[in-house]
Motif scaffolding. Structure first.
Motif, PDB file in Angstrom:
ATOM      1  N   ILE A  90     -14.289   1.907  -4.055  1.00 46.42           N
ATOM      2  CA  ILE A  90     -13.082   1.718  -4.874  1.00 46.42           C
ATOM      3  C   ILE A  90     -12.527   0.314  -4.669  1.00 46.42           C
ATOM      4  O   ILE A  90     -12.148  -0.379  -5.623  1.00 46.42           O
ATOM      5  N   VAL A  91     -12.517  -0.133  -3.418  1.00 46.39           N
ATOM      6  CA  VAL A  91     -12.038  -1.496  -3.134  1.00 46.39           C
ATOM      7  C   VAL A  91     -12.966  -2.516  -3.789  1.00 46.39           C
ATOM      8  O   VAL A  91     -12.524  -3.482  -4.417  1.00 46.39           O
ATOM      9  N   ALA A  92     -14.275  -2.273  -3.690  1.00 47.25           N
ATOM     10  CA  ALA A  92     -15.262  -3.259  -4.139  1.00 47.25           C
ATOM     11  C   ALA A  92     -15.239  -3.478  -5.650  1.00 47.25           C
ATOM     12  O   ALA A  92     -15.440  -4.601  -6.112  1.00 47.25           O
ATOM     13  N   ALA A 118      -6.550   7.475  -1.222  1.00 52.96           N
ATOM     14  CA  ALA A 118      -5.284   7.241  -1.947  1.00 52.96           C
ATOM     15  C   ALA A 118      -4.719   5.845  -1.684  1.00 52.96           C
ATOM     16  O   ALA A 118      -4.168   5.211  -2.592  1.00 52.96           O
ATOM     17  N   GLY A 119      -4.878   5.366  -0.463  1.00 49.09           N
ATOM     18  CA  GLY A 119      -4.302   4.077  -0.098  1.00 49.09           C
ATOM     19  C   GLY A 119      -4.916   2.891  -0.824  1.00 49.09           C
ATOM     20  O   GLY A 119      -4.303   1.822  -0.898  1.00 49.09           O
ATOM     21  N   VAL A 120      -6.119   3.066  -1.364  1.00 47.49           N
ATOM     22  CA  VAL A 120      -6.747   1.970  -2.113  1.00 47.49           C
ATOM     23  C   VAL A 120      -6.782   2.278  -3.621  1.00 47.49           C
ATOM     24  O   VAL A 120      -7.412   1.550  -4.391  1.00 47.49           O
ATOM     25  N   CYS A 121      -6.118   3.376  -3.989  1.00 48.00           N
ATOM     26  CA  CYS A 121      -6.005   3.708  -5.414  1.00 48.00           C
ATOM     27  C   CYS A 121      -4.669   3.192  -5.938  1.00 48.00           C
ATOM     28  O   CYS A 121      -3.760   2.869  -5.170  1.00 48.00           O
ATOM     29  N   LEU A 122      -4.583   3.143  -7.266  1.00 46.43           N
ATOM     30  CA  LEU A 122      -3.317   2.778  -7.892  1.00 46.43           C
ATOM     31  C   LEU A 122      -2.262   3.810  -7.537  1.00 46.43           C
ATOM     32  O   LEU A 122      -1.090   3.488  -7.306  1.00 46.43           O
TER      33      LEU A 122
END
Ligand code: DQA
Length: 155
Positions: A90-92, A118-122
């Motif tokens: 997701i980050v990449a 969740a922490g790297v999602c919108l």
């Protein structure tokens, strides 16, 4: 310009309709995909849906989304609580991803309270059943100025 949305469904969600209906209702994955597709007919949206029970295949779908999608609506199922590899993906990909859960994971077993993603999602939407997917699609439409008061929503 047409915007692409990937609706990505993780493990065991192919069983919706018969899987624990007291938690997940009787709606099927095909019903959810059809509802989302129907919801975007009035917008310049290319919505594509896919499901996999395999972590690597979900990672591949996220990578491939870079070629055509501008947003991802993702129910990662139980991988939500375990997958560092999906978090890294997701980050990449640098595409906004919205995490969706049919059930309110925060009101269930403690092991479902933690999301590695969740922490790297919108953002995360949980507990609204199939409508959560529509809410997530609307969040993307609003972000792109296709729905509601675009001026109020900074990109
Ligand atoms: C789920 C919640 C997860 O904890 C579970 O493992 C699922 C479904 C949901 O949509 O509520 O498979 O993602």
């Amino acid at each position: 310009m047409t915007k692409g949305i990937l609706l990505l469904h993780g493990p065991n969600l192919n069983l919706l309709g018969t899987r624990q209906p007291e938690i997940y209702d009787r709606i099927t994955l095909a019903d959810i995909d059809a509802a989302a597709q129907e919801h975007v007919t009035a917008y310049p949206i290319d919505l594509r849906a896919t499901q996999s029970n395999h972590e690597g295949a979900l990672i591949d779908s996220l990578h491939e989304a870079r070629d055509w999608a501008h947003g991802v609506v993702f129910n990662p199922g139980a991988y939500t609580h375990t997958s560092l590899a999906l978090r890294d993906a997701i980050v990449a990909i640098e595409i906004p991803v919205i995490e969706v859960h049919l059930s309110n994971v925060h009101g269930r077993e403690a092991f479902r309270h933690k999301s590695l993603l969740a922490g790297v999602c919108l953002g995360q939407i949980a507990g609204f059943g199939w409508q959560g997917y529509i809410l997530a699609v609307d969040a993307l439409l609003r972000r792109w100025g296709l729905l509601g008061d675009a001026a109020a929503i900074p990109n």
